[in-house]
Design a protein around this motif. Sequence first.
Motif, mmCIF file in Angstrom:
data_model
loop_
_atom_site.group_PDB
_atom_site.id
_atom_site.type_symbol
_atom_site.label_atom_id
_atom_site.label_comp_id
_atom_site.label_asym_id
_atom_site.label_seq_id
_atom_site.Cartn_x
_atom_site.Cartn_y
_atom_site.Cartn_z
ATOM 1 N N ASP A 1 0.815 -1.218 0.000
ATOM 2 C CA ASP A 1 0.000 0.000 0.000
ATOM 3 C C ASP A 1 0.850 1.270 0.000
ATOM 4 O O ASP A 1 0.406 2.311 0.464
ATOM 5 C CB ASP A 1 -0.952 0.028 1.218
ATOM 6 C CG ASP A 1 -1.900 -1.158 1.212
ATOM 7 O OD1 ASP A 1 -2.242 -1.621 0.106
ATOM 8 O OD2 ASP A 1 -2.285 -1.627 2.297
ATOM 9 N N MET A 2 2.098 1.202 -0.477
ATOM 10 C CA MET A 2 2.943 2.387 -0.542
ATOM 11 C C MET A 2 3.277 2.643 -2.007
ATOM 12 O O MET A 2 4.228 2.087 -2.543
ATOM 13 C CB MET A 2 4.238 2.181 0.258
ATOM 14 C CG MET A 2 4.014 1.957 1.743
ATOM 15 S SD MET A 2 3.307 3.394 2.564
ATOM 16 C CE MET A 2 4.775 4.359 2.816
ATOM 17 N N PRO A 3 2.465 3.452 -2.702
ATOM 18 C CA PRO A 3 2.649 3.620 -4.138
ATOM 19 C C PRO A 3 3.808 4.557 -4.478
ATOM 20 O O PRO A 3 3.614 5.679 -4.913
ATOM 21 C CB PRO A 3 1.308 4.235 -4.577
ATOM 22 C CG PRO A 3 0.828 4.971 -3.368
ATOM 23 C CD PRO A 3 1.352 4.234 -2.167
ATOM 24 N N PHE A 4 5.041 4.090 -4.249
ATOM 25 C CA PHE A 4 6.199 4.897 -4.585
ATOM 26 C C PHE A 4 6.739 4.451 -5.947
ATOM 27 O O PHE A 4 6.867 3.261 -6.210
ATOM 28 C CB PHE A 4 7.295 4.733 -3.527
ATOM 29 C CG PHE A 4 6.985 5.428 -2.228
ATOM 30 C CD1 PHE A 4 7.322 6.762 -2.048
ATOM 31 C CD2 PHE A 4 6.345 4.752 -1.194
ATOM 32 C CE1 PHE A 4 7.041 7.406 -0.851
ATOM 33 C CE2 PHE A 4 6.059 5.390 -0.004
ATOM 34 C CZ PHE A 4 6.412 6.724 0.172
ATOM 35 N N SER A 5 7.086 5.432 -6.786
ATOM 36 C CA SER A 5 7.640 5.100 -8.095
ATOM 37 C C SER A 5 9.140 4.829 -7.955
ATOM 38 O O SER A 5 9.726 5.047 -6.897
ATOM 39 C CB SER A 5 7.402 6.260 -9.066
ATOM 40 O OG SER A 5 8.306 7.315 -8.787
ATOM 41 N N ASP A 6 9.751 4.393 -9.064
ATOM 42 C CA ASP A 6 11.182 4.081 -9.055
ATOM 43 C C ASP A 6 12.036 5.295 -8.704
ATOM 44 O O ASP A 6 13.143 5.152 -8.193
ATOM 45 C CB ASP A 6 11.614 3.551 -10.426
ATOM 46 C CG ASP A 6 11.146 2.116 -10.631
ATOM 47 O OD1 ASP A 6 10.530 1.565 -9.707
ATOM 48 O OD2 ASP A 6 11.394 1.564 -11.718
ATOM 49 N N THR A 7 11.542 6.490 -9.000
ATOM 50 C CA THR A 7 12.344 7.692 -8.748
ATOM 51 C C THR A 7 11.945 8.410 -7.457
ATOM 52 O O THR A 7 12.514 9.437 -7.128
ATOM 53 C CB THR A 7 12.232 8.679 -9.932
ATOM 54 O OG1 THR A 7 10.849 8.925 -10.197
ATOM 55 C CG2 THR A 7 12.900 8.110 -11.168
ATOM 56 N N ASP A 8 10.968 7.880 -6.741
ATOM 57 C CA ASP A 8 10.600 8.446 -5.436
ATOM 58 C C ASP A 8 11.528 7.880 -4.368
ATOM 59 O O ASP A 8 11.769 6.680 -4.311
ATOM 60 C CB ASP A 8 9.154 8.090 -5.070
ATOM 61 C CG ASP A 8 8.146 8.945 -5.827
ATOM 62 O OD1 ASP A 8 8.577 9.926 -6.456
ATOM 63 O OD2 ASP A 8 6.946 8.614 -5.797
ATOM 64 N N ILE A 9 12.049 8.736 -3.512
ATOM 65 C CA ILE A 9 12.872 8.296 -2.391
ATOM 66 C C ILE A 9 11.965 8.151 -1.179
ATOM 67 O O ILE A 9 11.490 9.139 -0.618
ATOM 68 C CB ILE A 9 14.011 9.299 -2.100
ATOM 69 C CG1 ILE A 9 14.899 9.473 -3.342
ATOM 70 C CG2 ILE A 9 14.862 8.824 -0.920
ATOM 71 C CD1 ILE A 9 15.580 8.202 -3.814
ATOM 72 N N ASN A 10 11.705 6.926 -0.810
ATOM 73 C CA ASN A 10 10.816 6.624 0.312
ATOM 74 C C ASN A 10 11.580 6.808 1.619
ATOM 75 O O ASN A 10 12.469 6.031 1.951
ATOM 76 C CB ASN A 10 10.317 5.181 0.171
ATOM 77 C CG ASN A 10 9.321 4.803 1.259
ATOM 78 O OD1 ASN A 10 9.174 5.489 2.260
ATOM 79 N ND2 ASN A 10 8.633 3.695 1.058
ATOM 80 N N LEU A 11 11.225 7.863 2.360
ATOM 81 C CA LEU A 11 11.897 8.155 3.630
ATOM 82 C C LEU A 11 11.117 7.646 4.834
ATOM 83 O O LEU A 11 11.535 7.841 5.978
ATOM 84 C CB LEU A 11 12.110 9.675 3.780
ATOM 85 C CG LEU A 11 13.001 10.349 2.735
ATOM 86 C CD1 LEU A 11 13.142 11.837 3.040
ATOM 87 C CD2 LEU A 11 14.371 9.700 2.667
ATOM 88 N N GLU A 12 9.974 7.002 4.582
ATOM 89 C CA GLU A 12 9.132 6.544 5.695
ATOM 90 C C GLU A 12 9.522 5.156 6.173
ATOM 91 O O GLU A 12 9.347 4.812 7.341
ATOM 92 C CB GLU A 12 7.660 6.571 5.271
ATOM 93 C CG GLU A 12 7.152 7.979 4.987
ATOM 94 C CD GLU A 12 5.662 8.012 4.673
ATOM 95 O OE1 GLU A 12 4.946 7.100 5.131
ATOM 96 O OE2 GLU A 12 5.233 8.926 3.967
ATOM 97 N N ILE A 13 10.037 4.322 5.254
ATOM 98 C CA ILE A 13 10.421 2.947 5.593
ATOM 99 C C ILE A 13 11.942 2.862 5.587
ATOM 100 O O ILE A 13 12.588 3.357 4.665
ATOM 101 C CB ILE A 13 9.820 1.954 4.576
ATOM 102 C CG1 ILE A 13 8.294 1.980 4.690
ATOM 103 C CG2 ILE A 13 10.334 0.543 4.814
ATOM 104 C CD1 ILE A 13 7.585 1.259 3.588
ATOM 105 N N PRO A 14 12.530 2.280 6.636
ATOM 106 C CA PRO A 14 13.989 2.176 6.711
ATOM 107 C C PRO A 14 14.587 1.596 5.432
ATOM 108 O O PRO A 14 14.035 0.672 4.826
ATOM 109 C CB PRO A 14 14.210 1.247 7.915
ATOM 110 C CG PRO A 14 13.015 1.483 8.788
ATOM 111 C CD PRO A 14 11.873 1.716 7.848
ATOM 112 N N PHE A 15 15.730 2.156 5.021
ATOM 113 C CA PHE A 15 16.350 1.767 3.754
ATOM 114 C C PHE A 15 16.723 0.281 3.745
ATOM 115 O O PHE A 15 16.585 -0.393 2.718
ATOM 116 C CB PHE A 15 17.610 2.611 3.507
ATOM 117 C CG PHE A 15 17.340 4.096 3.421
ATOM 118 C CD1 PHE A 15 16.120 4.568 2.947
ATOM 119 C CD2 PHE A 15 18.310 5.018 3.794
ATOM 120 C CE1 PHE A 15 15.871 5.937 2.848
ATOM 121 C CE2 PHE A 15 18.083 6.379 3.701
ATOM 122 C CZ PHE A 15 16.860 6.850 3.233
#
Length: 628
Positions: free
Chosen positions: A185-199
């Motif tokens: 349920d986290m619609p992040f694209s390939d170029t979005d930097i997801n800062l909510e979930i640990p890397f």
Amino acid sequence: RRSGQYTMNHDHSKKTPDGASFDRSGSQDSLDELSMDDYWKELENIHETRGNNHEERVALVVKEPDEGELEEEWLKEAGLSNLFGESSGDSLESVFLSTLTRTQKAAVEKRVETVTQTMRKKNKQHQIPDVRDIFRLQNDSKGKVCDGSEPSTVRASEDRNETQDGAKGPKFSLGPCEQKSPLEDMPFSDTDINLEIPFAEQAASLKDSSAGKMCKGGGGDTLLPNFRLPKDKTGTTKIGDLAPQDMKKVYSLALIELTALYDILGTEFKQQKAVKIKTKDSGLFGVPLSVLLEQDQKKVPGTKIPLIFQKLIAQIEEATLETEGLLRIPGVATRVKSLCQELEAKFYEGTFSWENVKQHDAASLLKHFIRELPQPLLTVEYLKAFQDVQNLPTKKQQLQALNLLVLLLPEANRDTLKVLLEFLQRVIDHRDKNKMTLKNVAVVMAPNIFTFHGFGSKTIEQSEFVMAAGTANVMRFMIRYQSLLWTIPKFIVNQVRKQNIESQKKEKKDKAVKKLLKKMAYDREKHEKQEKTTNDADVPQGVIRVQAPHLSRVSMAIQLTEELKAGDIVARFLSQRSGNVPALKKEEVFLYEIGGNIGERCLDGDTYMKDLYQLNPNAEWVIKSKQS
């Protein structure tokens, strides 16, 4: 001779299409043969400059750590040194460990195991805890940290910890998790930097999937991915926005997260250790940043960047940034050496004449300043880690690692690096005239940042040849994505909030059990209830009280709405200033979130206040200026 040596190694690097690690992310495509020629020329200029400088220089010695010493130092840097010795089981560390993710705990566990085994071999007189006991608190506590699906690497580490008495010792577990899989349920694209979930959690989830191959390859400047940060309604947190006590927690978490990320991706993460050497305690070139700032702050209180560094950049920009070959074309070596000596003698006296300093000479002096630092700008501890970023599988993971590494730099190094990268971007902005593209600037600057004289000759020089394109690529990333790199990931800020909440709970609990403080606690509780009743009557539901002690309107009750932003509140206060208060611009003052589950946090203007209030309902809200 040196020139020939460079050519030989350069050719060798071109003949290893599969062997070179930087091929994995397309740096060969990004940095063609012609552009890399500038790298070798720059390196040759550096060696010629050093060859002409006959002053004795004390080389920095990098100590080869003993078995287990590296892991012990890592635990110390992560703020977990009290896991051993008399302070074992320290309550603050228990709070800290309770907020870690699965991959972060696996990274800590791995280091603890190594140190434990080493101590047993050496028969050190320390209390050696069982690894399982370190995390026992999390298994028994009610507040579980849910970070999503459990990576296979962590399951493997759990299996290793099963012993014959395994029935007595609980397995490494966070208990049942109420959340769904972290990437669900986290619609992040390939170029979005997801800062909510640990890397590291993201890497574990994507490790064996096709998504793990995204954003590979590349070409010129335009082919680097347009990475972006999706808007966070609770506000983006930048370095410098948090209070010092919270930044200490950020440092520890960033170190553990970076190690966990490298563990998941199978890349070795080793901090180098420098043996202390005697350095100059005054002057300009070859002086530690901390010493420079100490002497500069006597002249300009509060300055965070060495004055000579600021002045050299200003001198280069004063002419024009449109000069062709700026930064690439070296100054005249004899003249640059003479200017160095003259600056050492006259800069602080204010008698040095800048009028006759040519632009290319000033650029050479700037690069000379960086190279002559007694310890590299990226620090002895993390220089190799910065270089090794090129070995990570995807560009997104490389960027994530750089983000964490920037958080680990000492404040003086980080601030100076930021000013340098901003200047380099301004040079690139004039590429149509000066012919210095992102690629060109990165190639020219990489040897100055990554080739460090203090490490001595063979090993680092040898790796310099092999890693030339890789370090240039890392430099390219730092310039291109600098605005992203100075962001503190939301998952780290959230972990800081959890630590603060747990510490406050523990503090209240400890006070409650002490007999001498029972009456005081009762009186205080009674007083707080009365105060809360008054405040509740004073501030209705859905309203916050904002303080602005330095503005004409000292306090204001603000009704929270879905669209109300921090910038709107600041604008409202500024619009109501009276004549006897100095005029302030909107960019000079900020709304701060203070207390509750954070020490202090400067809010960006696009922070949605209702969302943030729900995240930290016990905070106070204050408008004040921010130190630049």
